[in-house]
Design a protein around this motif. Sequence first.
Motif, PDB file in Angstrom:
ATOM      1  N   GLU A 153       0.657  -1.247  -0.387  1.00  0.00           N
ATOM      2  CA  GLU A 153      -0.593  -0.167  -0.233  1.00  0.00           C
ATOM      3  C   GLU A 153       0.760   1.280   0.216  1.00  0.00           C
ATOM      4  O   GLU A 153       0.285   1.928  -0.844  1.00  0.00           O
ATOM      5  N   THR A 154       1.774   1.063   1.095  1.00  0.00           N
ATOM      6  CA  THR A 154       2.944   2.335   0.783  1.00  0.00           C
ATOM      7  C   THR A 154       3.283   2.340  -0.491  1.00  0.00           C
ATOM      8  O   THR A 154       3.709   3.582  -1.305  1.00  0.00           O
ATOM      9  N   GLU A 164       0.434   4.123  -3.083  1.00  0.00           N
ATOM     10  CA  GLU A 164       0.541   5.323  -2.313  1.00  0.00           C
ATOM     11  C   GLU A 164       1.833   6.496  -3.058  1.00  0.00           C
ATOM     12  O   GLU A 164       1.664   8.021  -3.676  1.00  0.00           O
TER      13      GLU A 164
END
Length: 511
Positions: free
Chosen positions: A94-95, A98
């Motif tokens: 997820e990082t 992003e």
Amino acid sequence: MASGKLSPRQKMINLMYLVFIAMLAMNMSKEVLSAFGFMNEKLVENNLTATQKNNQTLSNLATKAQEQPEKYADLYEKANTISQLSKDFTAYLETKKEFFLAEQEDPKNYESMDQSNLVDQYFFANDKFTKEGQEFLDQISGYKTKVVEILGENNPLSDVVKNRFDTSDQKKGVGTQPWLNNRYEGFPLISTITNFTSMQMDIKTTESEIYSSLLGGQLESDVSLTNYDAIVVADKTAFFQGEKFTGKIYLGKKDPTLKADVVEIGGRALPESSIQAGQVLLDFPAGNVGEHTIKGKFVFTENGEKVEIPIASSYAVIPKPNSAVISADKMNVVYRGVPNPMTISIPGIPDNLVKASAPGLRSTAGSGKYTMTPSSGREVTIKVSGTLPNGQSVSSSQNFRIKDIPSPQGTIRKESGHVVMPKSSLENATVGVQLPDFDFDLKLSTTGFTLKVPGQGAVVVRGNRMSAAAKKSIAKAKRGDVVTIFDIKSSLVGNSGYKIKNASPVSVEIQ
């Protein structure tokens, strides 16, 4: 197409065709980018649903581990470890998503995510991987290795996990290409985002499959005949000397379709008529007064092999009774002002042939169940009589001490003793009372109290909330002052005529 000996008009027509084909190609490319974006949205939704389902399964497994630790504690420990590994890996992905989307003005404008430069520069440096690219590969490999280690190499799911997170070189043309190049180099940004979301979906799927495998293995173990227990249930708890023992033997998991091949008790096989579906009927002399054991075994055939389940139980033979057994269900005294539940019986005599009497004693629903509500005095005598099967009468009596309900504890915001809180909280707090470690579930209602702030006069309050005068006095308290709430009065809900002793005081330090 636009060269050769062609008229200017034909050259113009051919050029227009080229422009038209290029425009079609551009539109198709935008449609493909949008398709990746829509697929990513769908995968994100599926991931949320899968996460909720996995969390619910893990929560249920945690409950089972508390209720049956010997059966489920190890399974929950494995599942919890898998859950944490999956959360960490999912968060890492997820990082990255992003990071790659940080410069996108509109994360929904998929047609603008057609460049590959950001991903290429992040993962690749010339013919090698960057530090971030190698970290990405290590994350995948680490997750796969740890999951397989928990499952064990012989677990069929291990091969599934290895294939699902395989990062070995991929075929390209006649040769091979590193997995990272094959999946991410030169691809549009939206393709990379969708790949990350797809990998998160693989993690959720892996979690779900492992939870199902762990629970399925336990369920398979539960239905195995080796996990059945033999339970002896007597028709009554005690037998008179000279009577026959009557009862049944149940398996721990009673199955109407289950019937043993042989049942032995005391080294002797029982007749076929005694062996029924899921149970065995027992009928033999009870024996002399004292403790007796029942030992034997069930014999089944499972998968072509004999399976034996041992039988071990005991029963007592007692002499005919000549006195009643009377006991308070919750304590060895009875309390004034409340209905005290009691069980009154005479061993060997049916409850409908037992009579009990005393001031404040009345029968309630249920065999041998009574309530005792004493009023005056410090002691009450309960008299019991009954009729034996042979018609003989027996009687007995028992004295019980009568005690008052103990003094309750005063509470502020449901806390007792010394409490620390701001003035604003004290002004709006409720003063209550409680009976800690009291075996009866009594409801008490606060009817009044007195409040004393240092340097101020005492304020008498009616009810359980601060009055205007009390709030005015509290407003003058300083930080560190200890406000005392005492003379706390209460009443018993449902029996306002009974006088409850004043509750212990509460001290509140102003924060």
